[in-house]
Design a protein around this motif. Structure first.
Motif, PDB file in Angstrom:
ATOM      1  N   ILE A 115      26.232  80.408   7.551  1.00 61.31           N
ATOM      2  CA  ILE A 115      25.164  79.412   7.410  1.00 61.31           C
ATOM      3  C   ILE A 115      24.049  79.953   6.511  1.00 61.31           C
ATOM      4  O   ILE A 115      23.587  79.269   5.590  1.00 61.31           O
ATOM      5  N   ILE A 116      23.626  81.177   6.752  1.00 66.14           N
ATOM      6  CA  ILE A 116      22.562  81.784   5.942  1.00 66.14           C
ATOM      7  C   ILE A 116      23.005  81.918   4.489  1.00 66.14           C
ATOM      8  O   ILE A 116      22.271  81.558   3.563  1.00 66.14           O
ATOM      9  N   THR A 117      24.209  82.414   4.291  1.00 66.83           N
ATOM     10  CA  THR A 117      24.705  82.607   2.925  1.00 66.83           C
ATOM     11  C   THR A 117      24.876  81.272   2.219  1.00 66.83           C
ATOM     12  O   THR A 117      24.479  81.117   1.062  1.00 66.83           O
ATOM     13  N   GLY A 118      25.450  80.307   2.905  1.00 70.06           N
ATOM     14  CA  GLY A 118      25.629  78.991   2.305  1.00 70.06           C
ATOM     15  C   GLY A 118      24.308  78.337   1.946  1.00 70.06           C
ATOM     16  O   GLY A 118      24.142  77.808   0.846  1.00 70.06           O
ATOM     17  N   ALA A 119      23.353  78.393   2.857  1.00 65.94           N
ATOM     18  CA  ALA A 119      22.050  77.764   2.618  1.00 65.94           C
ATOM     19  C   ALA A 119      21.317  78.420   1.453  1.00 65.94           C
ATOM     20  O   ALA A 119      20.569  77.747   0.734  1.00 65.94           O
ATOM     21  N   HIS A 120      21.545  79.694   1.240  1.00 65.13           N
ATOM     22  CA  HIS A 120      20.821  80.385   0.164  1.00 65.13           C
ATOM     23  C   HIS A 120      21.240  79.890  -1.229  1.00 65.13           C
ATOM     24  O   HIS A 120      20.552  80.151  -2.211  1.00 65.13           O
ATOM     25  N   PHE A 121      22.346  79.158  -1.320  1.00 66.24           N
ATOM     26  CA  PHE A 121      22.754  78.615  -2.613  1.00 66.24           C
ATOM     27  C   PHE A 121      21.891  77.441  -3.068  1.00 66.24           C
ATOM     28  O   PHE A 121      21.873  77.105  -4.250  1.00 66.24           O
ATOM     29  N   SER A 132      25.929  71.008  -7.911  1.00 67.58           N
ATOM     30  CA  SER A 132      27.012  71.500  -7.055  1.00 67.58           C
ATOM     31  C   SER A 132      26.517  72.547  -6.060  1.00 67.58           C
ATOM     32  O   SER A 132      27.008  72.625  -4.942  1.00 67.58           O
ATOM     33  N   PHE A 133      25.544  73.347  -6.467  1.00 69.59           N
ATOM     34  CA  PHE A 133      24.995  74.353  -5.552  1.00 69.59           C
ATOM     35  C   PHE A 133      24.321  73.686  -4.358  1.00 69.59           C
ATOM     36  O   PHE A 133      24.481  74.133  -3.216  1.00 69.59           O
ATOM     37  N   ALA A 134      23.567  72.626  -4.596  1.00 60.36           N
ATOM     38  CA  ALA A 134      22.874  71.934  -3.503  1.00 60.36           C
ATOM     39  C   ALA A 134      23.882  71.275  -2.566  1.00 60.36           C
ATOM     40  O   ALA A 134      23.766  71.377  -1.337  1.00 60.36           O
ATOM     41  N   ILE A 135      24.860  70.614  -3.140  1.00 69.67           N
ATOM     42  CA  ILE A 135      25.868  69.930  -2.324  1.00 69.67           C
ATOM     43  C   ILE A 135      26.640  70.929  -1.478  1.00 69.67           C
ATOM     44  O   ILE A 135      26.794  70.750  -0.267  1.00 69.67           O
ATOM     45  N   MET A 136      27.098  72.005  -2.104  1.00 63.24           N
ATOM     46  CA  MET A 136      27.906  72.984  -1.362  1.00 63.24           C
ATOM     47  C   MET A 136      27.064  73.779  -0.366  1.00 63.24           C
ATOM     48  O   MET A 136      27.595  74.215   0.659  1.00 63.24           O
ATOM     49  N   GLY A 138      24.852  72.480   1.552  1.00 64.57           N
ATOM     50  CA  GLY A 138      24.912  71.621   2.741  1.00 64.57           C
ATOM     51  C   GLY A 138      26.287  71.612   3.378  1.00 64.57           C
ATOM     52  O   GLY A 138      26.420  71.720   4.605  1.00 64.57           O
ATOM     53  N   VAL A 139      27.324  71.496   2.560  1.00 62.50           N
ATOM     54  CA  VAL A 139      28.698  71.474   3.078  1.00 62.50           C
ATOM     55  C   VAL A 139      28.999  72.772   3.830  1.00 62.50           C
ATOM     56  O   VAL A 139      29.546  72.754   4.941  1.00 62.50           O
ATOM     57  N   ILE A 140      28.648  73.900   3.228  1.00 60.44           N
ATOM     58  CA  ILE A 140      28.931  75.197   3.855  1.00 60.44           C
ATOM     59  C   ILE A 140      28.148  75.360   5.143  1.00 60.44           C
ATOM     60  O   ILE A 140      28.720  75.732   6.183  1.00 60.44           O
ATOM     61  N   SER A 141      26.865  75.088   5.117  1.00 57.43           N
ATOM     62  CA  SER A 141      26.030  75.301   6.304  1.00 57.43           C
ATOM     63  C   SER A 141      26.453  74.397   7.456  1.00 57.43           C
ATOM     64  O   SER A 141      26.627  74.856   8.596  1.00 57.43           O
ATOM     65  N   LEU A 142      26.606  73.113   7.183  1.00 61.35           N
ATOM     66  CA  LEU A 142      26.997  72.182   8.247  1.00 61.35           C
ATOM     67  C   LEU A 142      28.447  72.400   8.683  1.00 61.35           C
ATOM     68  O   LEU A 142      28.756  72.334   9.875  1.00 61.35           O
ATOM     69  N   GLY A 143      29.314  72.680   7.727  1.00 58.59           N
ATOM     70  CA  GLY A 143      30.712  72.943   8.063  1.00 58.59           C
ATOM     71  C   GLY A 143      30.861  74.166   8.956  1.00 58.59           C
ATOM     72  O   GLY A 143      31.618  74.150   9.928  1.00 58.59           O
ATOM     73  N   ALA A 144      30.142  75.229   8.628  1.00 56.67           N
ATOM     74  CA  ALA A 144      30.198  76.451   9.442  1.00 56.67           C
ATOM     75  C   ALA A 144      29.665  76.185  10.845  1.00 56.67           C
ATOM     76  O   ALA A 144      30.234  76.671  11.829  1.00 56.67           O
ATOM     77  N   LEU A 145      28.585  75.424  10.937  1.00 54.24           N
ATOM     78  CA  LEU A 145      28.034  75.098  12.252  1.00 54.24           C
ATOM     79  C   LEU A 145      29.044  74.313  13.082  1.00 54.24           C
ATOM     80  O   LEU A 145      29.301  74.653  14.246  1.00 54.24           O
ATOM     81  N   LEU A 146      29.627  73.286  12.502  1.00 53.37           N
ATOM     82  CA  LEU A 146      30.599  72.470  13.235  1.00 53.37           C
ATOM     83  C   LEU A 146      31.818  73.279  13.650  1.00 53.37           C
ATOM     84  O   LEU A 146      32.287  73.171  14.789  1.00 53.37           O
ATOM     85  N   LEU A 147      32.326  74.092  12.741  1.00 49.81           N
ATOM     86  CA  LEU A 147      33.467  74.939  13.095  1.00 49.81           C
ATOM     87  C   LEU A 147      33.092  75.934  14.186  1.00 49.81           C
ATOM     88  O   LEU A 147      33.803  76.081  15.185  1.00 49.81           O
TER      89      LEU A 147
END
Length: 183
Positions: A115-121, A132-136, A138-147
């Motif tokens: 989440i931290i690494t994804g959000a830092h993008f 693409s950095f902004a979209i990903m 969000g995708v990474i942070s929320l995806g990691a949380l849900l998983l």
């Protein structure tokens, strides 16, 4: 400096650094290695410590990829260039959360790290003028949380695997964008 000059400096960064693809590909490799670590029969605490250690390989791997991909880490006479390093260092200030999770709930360490690494993008969307950095982020942070919240501890390796796959998607997107900007 006016908006046109600022955008020209950002374009120069995007072109010479190739939207930071060397770092994104390096991170994908690192997170794939971390995914493997989370399949091992160690305690969550020990897997978390190993995860930190593997994260230390990021700069050497990115440097090697920069040589292969012919990207620039420093762009002389571009006053925005040091900002990229500062944006990266910003994530270090979230590491106290990682330490807390390591000590109190190590089974969620890898999720928190992703989440931290994804959000830092997110700020790199502005830095490289690349959505693409902004979209990903969000995708990474929320995806990691849900998983992370829905997986049993034995399957937590899916979180860093998801991160690695997401970074490959991001690498593809920023490569396509780089080719368009180059024209």
């Amino acid at each position: 400096m006016n908006a046109k000059e600022l955008n020209q400096l950002r374009l120069e960064l995007a072109l010479k650094a190739k939207n930071g693809i060397d770092f994104i590909l390096a991170a994908s490799i690192i997170w794939l290695m971390i995914s493997y670590v989370w399949t091992l029969p160690y305690s969550d605490y020990n897997k978390s410590v190993i995860t930190f250690i593997i994260g230390g390989l990021m700069l050497p791997v990115a440097w090697g990829l920069s040589k292969l991909l012919n990207t620039s880490w420093t762009i002389k006479n571009n006053p925005l260039q040091p900002l990229g390093l500062w944006l990266n260092f910003a994530q270090l200030f979230y590491f106290p959360f990682l330490i807390l999770i390591l000590l109190k709930s190590p089974q969620y360490f890898v999720m928190t790290y992703v989440i931290i690494t994804g959000a830092h993008f997110f700020p790199y969307a502005w830095y490289y003028n690349e959505k693409s950095f902004a979209i990903m982020a969000g995708v990474i942070s929320l995806g990691a949380l849900l998983l992370g919240l829905n997986l049993v501890a034995e399957n937590m390796y899916f979180v860093p695997l998801f991160m690695s796959a997401s970074l490959l998607v991001l690498a593809g997107l920023i490569h396509i964008s780089y080719k368009k900007k180059k024209k």
